[in-house]
Design a protein around this motif. Structure first.
Motif, PDB file in Angstrom:
ATOM      1  N   MET A 160       0.842  -1.140   0.111  1.00  0.00           N
ATOM      2  CA  MET A 160       0.060  -0.054   0.081  1.00  0.00           C
ATOM      3  C   MET A 160       0.924   1.179   0.144  1.00  0.00           C
ATOM      4  O   MET A 160       2.043   1.217   0.311  1.00  0.00           O
ATOM      5  CB  MET A 160      -1.012   0.063   1.201  1.00  0.00           C
ATOM      6  N   GLY A 161       0.310   2.403  -0.341  1.00  0.00           N
ATOM      7  CA  GLY A 161       1.168   3.343  -0.225  1.00  0.00           C
ATOM      8  C   GLY A 161       0.894   4.557   1.029  1.00  0.00           C
ATOM      9  O   GLY A 161      -0.310   4.353   1.653  1.00  0.00           O
ATOM     10  N   ARG A 162       1.763   5.070   1.572  1.00  0.00           N
ATOM     11  CA  ARG A 162       1.604   5.797   2.723  1.00  0.00           C
ATOM     12  C   ARG A 162       2.826   6.976   2.607  1.00  0.00           C
ATOM     13  O   ARG A 162       3.614   7.062   1.865  1.00  0.00           O
ATOM     14  CB  ARG A 162       1.994   5.035   4.012  1.00  0.00           C
ATOM     15  N   LYS A 163       2.684   8.037   3.696  1.00  0.00           N
ATOM     16  CA  LYS A 163       3.602   9.104   3.677  1.00  0.00           C
ATOM     17  C   LYS A 163       5.119   8.465   3.684  1.00  0.00           C
ATOM     18  O   LYS A 163       5.425   7.531   4.536  1.00  0.00           O
ATOM     19  CB  LYS A 163       3.354   9.712   4.837  1.00  0.00           C
ATOM     20  N   GLY A 198       5.780   8.434  -7.441  1.00  0.00           N
ATOM     21  CA  GLY A 198       5.678   9.799  -7.700  1.00  0.00           C
ATOM     22  C   GLY A 198       7.375  10.232  -7.139  1.00  0.00           C
ATOM     23  O   GLY A 198       8.283   9.648  -6.824  1.00  0.00           O
ATOM     24  N   GLY A 199       7.484  11.544  -7.308  1.00  0.00           N
ATOM     25  CA  GLY A 199       8.930  12.134  -6.842  1.00  0.00           C
ATOM     26  C   GLY A 199      10.052  12.115  -8.030  1.00  0.00           C
ATOM     27  O   GLY A 199       9.509  11.776  -9.341  1.00  0.00           O
ATOM     28  N   ASN A 200      11.090  11.966  -7.748  1.00  0.00           N
ATOM     29  CA  ASN A 200      12.021  11.780  -8.713  1.00  0.00           C
ATOM     30  C   ASN A 200      12.450  10.332  -8.921  1.00  0.00           C
ATOM     31  O   ASN A 200      12.250   9.628  -8.083  1.00  0.00           O
ATOM     32  CB  ASN A 200      13.479  12.513  -8.357  1.00  0.00           C
ATOM     33  N   ALA A 201      12.981  10.041  -9.998  1.00  0.00           N
ATOM     34  CA  ALA A 201      13.365   8.587 -10.551  1.00  0.00           C
ATOM     35  C   ALA A 201      14.736   8.449  -9.837  1.00  0.00           C
ATOM     36  O   ALA A 201      15.272   9.374  -9.105  1.00  0.00           O
ATOM     37  CB  ALA A 201      13.707   8.729 -12.168  1.00  0.00           C
ATOM     38  N   PRO A 202      14.973   7.112  -9.578  1.00  0.00           N
ATOM     39  CA  PRO A 202      16.352   6.737  -8.966  1.00  0.00           C
ATOM     40  C   PRO A 202      17.541   7.329  -9.266  1.00  0.00           C
ATOM     41  O   PRO A 202      17.553   7.706 -10.641  1.00  0.00           O
ATOM     42  CB  PRO A 202      16.391   5.236  -8.773  1.00  0.00           C
ATOM     43  N   THR A 203      18.572   7.519  -8.569  1.00  0.00           N
ATOM     44  CA  THR A 203      19.855   7.884  -8.814  1.00  0.00           C
ATOM     45  C   THR A 203      20.642   6.947  -9.818  1.00  0.00           C
ATOM     46  O   THR A 203      21.396   7.559 -10.808  1.00  0.00           O
ATOM     47  CB  THR A 203      20.998   7.956  -7.765  1.00  0.00           C
ATOM     48  N   TYR A 204      20.176   6.020 -10.163  1.00  0.00           N
ATOM     49  CA  TYR A 204      20.689   5.028 -11.057  1.00  0.00           C
ATOM     50  C   TYR A 204      20.496   5.448 -12.720  1.00  0.00           C
ATOM     51  O   TYR A 204      21.559   5.447 -13.484  1.00  0.00           O
ATOM     52  CB  TYR A 204      19.739   3.680 -11.117  1.00  0.00           C
ATOM     53  N   PHE A 205      19.537   6.354 -12.953  1.00  0.00           N
ATOM     54  CA  PHE A 205      19.248   6.837 -14.061  1.00  0.00           C
ATOM     55  C   PHE A 205      19.970   8.307 -14.137  1.00  0.00           C
ATOM     56  O   PHE A 205      20.084   8.809 -15.663  1.00  0.00           O
ATOM     57  CB  PHE A 205      17.676   7.301 -14.281  1.00  0.00           C
ATOM     58  N   ASP A 206      20.621   8.714 -13.417  1.00  0.00           N
ATOM     59  CA  ASP A 206      21.550  10.006 -13.608  1.00  0.00           C
ATOM     60  C   ASP A 206      22.571   9.925 -14.530  1.00  0.00           C
ATOM     61  O   ASP A 206      23.026  10.549 -15.215  1.00  0.00           O
ATOM     62  CB  ASP A 206      22.205  10.432 -12.178  1.00  0.00           C
ATOM     63  N   MET A 248       2.215  14.583  -9.290  1.00  0.00           N
ATOM     64  CA  MET A 248       2.206  13.449  -8.343  1.00  0.00           C
ATOM     65  C   MET A 248       3.233  13.889  -7.157  1.00  0.00           C
ATOM     66  O   MET A 248       4.370  14.008  -7.384  1.00  0.00           O
ATOM     67  CB  MET A 248       2.715  11.956  -9.040  1.00  0.00           C
ATOM     68  N   LYS A 249       2.871  13.700  -6.047  1.00  0.00           N
ATOM     69  CA  LYS A 249       3.850  13.795  -4.692  1.00  0.00           C
ATOM     70  C   LYS A 249       4.323  12.519  -4.511  1.00  0.00           C
ATOM     71  O   LYS A 249       3.889  11.435  -4.900  1.00  0.00           O
ATOM     72  CB  LYS A 249       2.899  14.235  -3.438  1.00  0.00           C
ATOM     73  N   LYS A 250       5.574  12.376  -3.891  1.00  0.00           N
ATOM     74  CA  LYS A 250       6.075  11.094  -3.228  1.00  0.00           C
ATOM     75  C   LYS A 250       5.618  10.534  -2.187  1.00  0.00           C
ATOM     76  O   LYS A 250       5.082  11.223  -1.351  1.00  0.00           O
ATOM     77  CB  LYS A 250       7.624  11.400  -3.155  1.00  0.00           C
ATOM     78  N   TYR A 251       5.084   9.228  -2.309  1.00  0.00           N
ATOM     79  CA  TYR A 251       4.716   8.370  -1.326  1.00  0.00           C
ATOM     80  C   TYR A 251       5.372   7.302  -1.294  1.00  0.00           C
ATOM     81  O   TYR A 251       5.925   6.613  -2.435  1.00  0.00           O
ATOM     82  CB  TYR A 251       3.253   8.253  -1.343  1.00  0.00           C
ATOM     83  N   ALA A 252       5.657   6.639  -0.008  1.00  0.00           N
ATOM     84  CA  ALA A 252       6.556   5.162  -0.035  1.00  0.00           C
ATOM     85  C   ALA A 252       5.373   4.198  -0.317  1.00  0.00           C
ATOM     86  O   ALA A 252       4.147   4.201  -0.298  1.00  0.00           O
ATOM     87  CB  ALA A 252       6.605   4.993   1.461  1.00  0.00           C
ATOM     88  N   GLN A 302      -6.703   2.010  -7.707  1.00  0.00           N
ATOM     89  CA  GLN A 302      -7.759   2.159  -6.643  1.00  0.00           C
ATOM     90  C   GLN A 302      -6.908   2.002  -5.137  1.00  0.00           C
ATOM     91  O   GLN A 302      -7.384   2.530  -4.196  1.00  0.00           O
ATOM     92  CB  GLN A 302      -8.605   1.079  -6.605  1.00  0.00           C
ATOM     93  N   GLY A 303      -5.661   1.800  -5.029  1.00  0.00           N
ATOM     94  CA  GLY A 303      -4.885   1.591  -4.019  1.00  0.00           C
ATOM     95  C   GLY A 303      -4.080   2.967  -3.706  1.00  0.00           C
ATOM     96  O   GLY A 303      -3.048   2.634  -2.926  1.00  0.00           O
ATOM     97  N   TYR A 304      -4.043   3.712  -4.703  1.00  0.00           N
ATOM     98  CA  TYR A 304      -3.431   5.118  -4.258  1.00  0.00           C
ATOM     99  C   TYR A 304      -3.470   5.840  -2.991  1.00  0.00           C
ATOM    100  O   TYR A 304      -4.736   5.501  -2.379  1.00  0.00           O
ATOM    101  CB  TYR A 304      -3.758   6.308  -5.226  1.00  0.00           C
ATOM    102  N   PRO A 305      -2.510   6.325  -2.427  1.00  0.00           N
ATOM    103  CA  PRO A 305      -2.736   6.913  -0.930  1.00  0.00           C
ATOM    104  C   PRO A 305      -3.871   7.979  -1.268  1.00  0.00           C
ATOM    105  O   PRO A 305      -4.073   8.474  -2.138  1.00  0.00           O
ATOM    106  CB  PRO A 305      -1.457   7.602  -0.792  1.00  0.00           C
ATOM    107  N   GLU A 306      -4.663   7.895  -0.044  1.00  0.00           N
ATOM    108  CA  GLU A 306      -6.180   8.583   0.191  1.00  0.00           C
ATOM    109  C   GLU A 306      -5.890   9.963   0.403  1.00  0.00           C
ATOM    110  O   GLU A 306      -6.752  10.760   0.179  1.00  0.00           O
ATOM    111  CB  GLU A 306      -6.939   7.944   1.281  1.00  0.00           C
ATOM    112  N   GLU A 307      -4.591  10.408   0.692  1.00  0.00           N
ATOM    113  CA  GLU A 307      -4.383  12.137   0.803  1.00  0.00           C
ATOM    114  C   GLU A 307      -4.617  12.909  -0.305  1.00  0.00           C
ATOM    115  O   GLU A 307      -4.352  12.373  -1.457  1.00  0.00           O
ATOM    116  CB  GLU A 307      -2.924  12.281   1.339  1.00  0.00           C
ATOM    117  N   ASP A 308      -5.228  13.842   0.064  1.00  0.00           N
ATOM    118  CA  ASP A 308      -5.541  14.828  -1.174  1.00  0.00           C
ATOM    119  C   ASP A 308      -4.605  15.445  -2.046  1.00  0.00           C
ATOM    120  O   ASP A 308      -4.768  15.800  -3.137  1.00  0.00           O
ATOM    121  CB  ASP A 308      -6.437  15.937  -0.570  1.00  0.00           C
TER     122      ASP A 308
END
Length: 209
Positions: free
Chosen positions: A18-21, A31-39, A111-115, A167-173
């Motif tokens: 599941m997704g969470r903060k 969400g967020g940035n891609a991994p450093t591998y792609f730098d 898209m914001k970054k979530y774990a 449907q399993g995206y984090p519920e935060e607005d």
């Protein structure tokens, strides 16, 4: 490491996420940035940097030294028209585990970054009753259960590996602004699976209702 036989051979179990903060130390995210591998992947950046958004990175639960990273085209029509193997426009790259980059070459501003949090193993036959962001192993839960999507994958000896369900995206607005990238749909990842070895993972197809 999870029991690959339960997940991918007899498929009696599934691993759900599941997704969470996001917290420091989390190793899988959406969400967020891609991994450093792609730098350091200059050819990849040159080819896809202006055309694709980073979607998510998931540490492989069967091999925690590796991770799956998925990118999707910025042009919705491109992946709507090219929605299944062998011409699916959504990219999957398997690579060594790496942290999030500080660069925003592939970052989706909507898209914001979530774990992505490992919630444990469940019986495959109960997964339909559970909302999840990622289901790894077991059998796919289709929005459209049509042979059209899997025919060529099966012919080339690909098997279901995991799926991502919106449907399993984090519920935060604040997680996502505007339309969902896959129209409240799901992505299905397949791979060559033999003797507990998983190779050549690909995005097999995506669906929406």
């Amino acid at each position: 490491m999870e029991n690959s036989n339960d997940l991918l051979s007899d498929r009696s179990k599934a691993l759900v996420f599941m997704g969470r903060k996001f917290n420091d130390g989390d190793t899988s995210w959406i969400g967020g940035n891609a991994p450093t591998y792609f730098d350091d992947q200059k050819d990849f950046q040159s080819k896809y940097g202006s055309k694709y958004y980073f979607y998510l990175s998931l540490v492989n639960p069967l091999n925690p030294t590796m991770m799956f990273t998925i990118f999707f085209p910025r042009d919705y029509d491109e992946y709507l028209e090219n929605n299944k193997y062998p011409n699916c426009a959504i990219l999957l790259v398997e690579h060594p585990v790496s942290n999030e980059s500080s660069t925003d070459v592939f970052t989706n501003p909507n898209m914001k970054k979530y774990a992505i949090d490992n919630c444990g193993v469940i019986n495959n036959d109960t997964s339909e009753n559970q909302i999840f962001l990622v289901k790894f192993g077991g059998t796919p839960e289709h929005i459209q259960d049509k042979n059209f999507y899997t025919k060529e994958l099966v012919a080339d000896s690909f098997e279901f590996l995991f799926q991502i369900d919106e449907q399993g995206y984090p519920e935060e607005d604040d997680f996502i602004q505007g339309n969902y990238p896959f129209s409240y749909g799901a992505l299905y990842i397949y791979a060559q699976i033999k003797n507990e070895n998983v190779t050549d993972p690909v995005v097999g197809y995506w669906q929406f209702s």
